[in-house]
Design an enzyme around this catalytic site. Structure first.
Site, PDB file in Angstrom:
ATOM      1  N   ARG A  88       4.458 -18.481  42.447  1.00 12.66           N
ATOM      2  CA  ARG A  88       3.701 -19.097  43.326  1.00 12.66           C
ATOM      3  C   ARG A  88       3.328 -19.523  44.627  1.00 12.66           C
ATOM      4  NH1 ARG A  88      10.260 -21.634  44.523  1.00 12.66           N
ATOM      5  NH2 ARG A  88       9.626 -23.180  45.054  1.00 12.66           N
ATOM      6  N   CYS A 113       9.584 -19.004  53.095  1.00 10.41           N
ATOM      7  CA  CYS A 113       9.612 -19.672  51.326  1.00 10.41           C
ATOM      8  C   CYS A 113       9.501 -20.791  50.621  1.00 10.41           C
ATOM      9  CB  CYS A 113      11.023 -18.505  51.255  1.00 10.41           C
ATOM     10  SG  CYS A 113      12.589 -19.399  51.169  1.00 10.41           S
TER      11      CYS A 113
END
Length: 284
Positions: A192, A248
């Site tokens: 990611r 995050c």
């Protein structure tokens, strides 16, 4: 941490043995933070089926976040007044003649959701909080008692002392991320971070200048925190930074890295609560 660990020596982490030894202590409050992002009701069902005796359930979406807007990310910080109300109903006292309540948070997701509560309590100015090492699975594996009885509401007195310098918004990230004394940490999985996949947010990639420290590296696959020496080694290259900004996807699993930094003795780390989901909401 050993079962005989001194109360005043607790540093953000306690073992199942320690908690079992102190389970009946009047100045301990236990929070069950189990949750599943793709099954929002699962944590509540798990709590109803079995939990640590005396624990209260706190839901990531309902209790540890506020409603989602156009910006602010997928898990905006909760309204402090509402969270304080819930903590007081758990019997949490910020001040009392006997001393403040120690809050123990646990989950079954390698500390992902328990660490969110750990950070939120410190954001509210309550330093007496720790995460259960190994989570609920470790508690069960040790053969300690479990309960199916919901805990009754109490009447604690929690007065928040908001530590706003523990968090940054998108404008602060923009103005500080490229300073030589500041480190920007992306806590997501490497795929990611690199933009090779993005299962949740509409845009893939990372904030320019961020370095990748995946949150899962803080614990073993069984959910136990890696030794303190390993936590220190992990952050060695960033230890001299004047400021570390951690993010995050939505400000939840970044808290596991913030717990790791705390265990490593690095105090100058801050959360970007909106995280990538907030950042990319301005890129569309």
């Amino acid at each position: 941490m050993t079962g005989s660990q001194n109360w005043h020596e607790i540093k953000s982490l306690v073992s199942p043995a320690w908690l079992y030894e102190h389970l009946e202590h009047p100045r301990i409050a236990i929070a069950d933070c189990r949750f599943a992002l793709m099954q929002p009701e699962l944590g509540q069902h798990q709590y109803q089926e079995a939990h640590i005796p005396g624990a209260y359930y706190l839901d990531l979406n309902q209790d540890l976040s506020s409603p989602v807007g156009k910006h602010g990310g997928r898990h905006p910080l909760p309204d402090p007044a509402l969270l304080v109300e819930k903590l007081a109903a758990m019997g949490v006292n910020s001040e009392s003649p006997e001393g403040p309540t120690l809050v123990i948070a646990y989950d079954d997701s390698r500390m992902a959701f328990a660490s969110r509560l750990w950070w939120l309590l410190r954001y509210l100015g309550h330093e007496q909080v720790a995460v259960l090492d190994g989570g609920f699975a470790a508690w069960k594996a040790a053969g300690y008692p479990i309960s199916t009885t919901p805990s009754l509401a109490q009447s604690g007195r929690f007065i928040p002392k908001l530590q706003t310098d523990r968090a940054v918004d998108i404008e602060q990230v923009k103005t500080r991320k490229d300073l030589p004394t500041v480190s920007l940490v992306d806590s997501r999985e490497p795929e990611r971070y690199r933009g090779e996949k993005e299962p949740i947010d509409p845009i893939a990639g990372h904030i320019p200048g961020a370095v990748n420290y995946p949150w899962q590296d803080v614990t073993t696959e069984q959910g136990y925190a890696r030794p303190i020496a390993e936590q220190r080694d992990r952050w060695a290259t960033l230890a001299d930074s004047e400021e570390i900004i951690v993010y995050c996807g939505s400000g939840v699993t970044a808290c596991v890295n913030l717990l790791s930094l705390d265990l490593a003795g690095i105090p100058n780390a801050k959360l970007y609560p909106g995280s990538w989901s907030d950042w990319c909401s301005y890129q569309e």
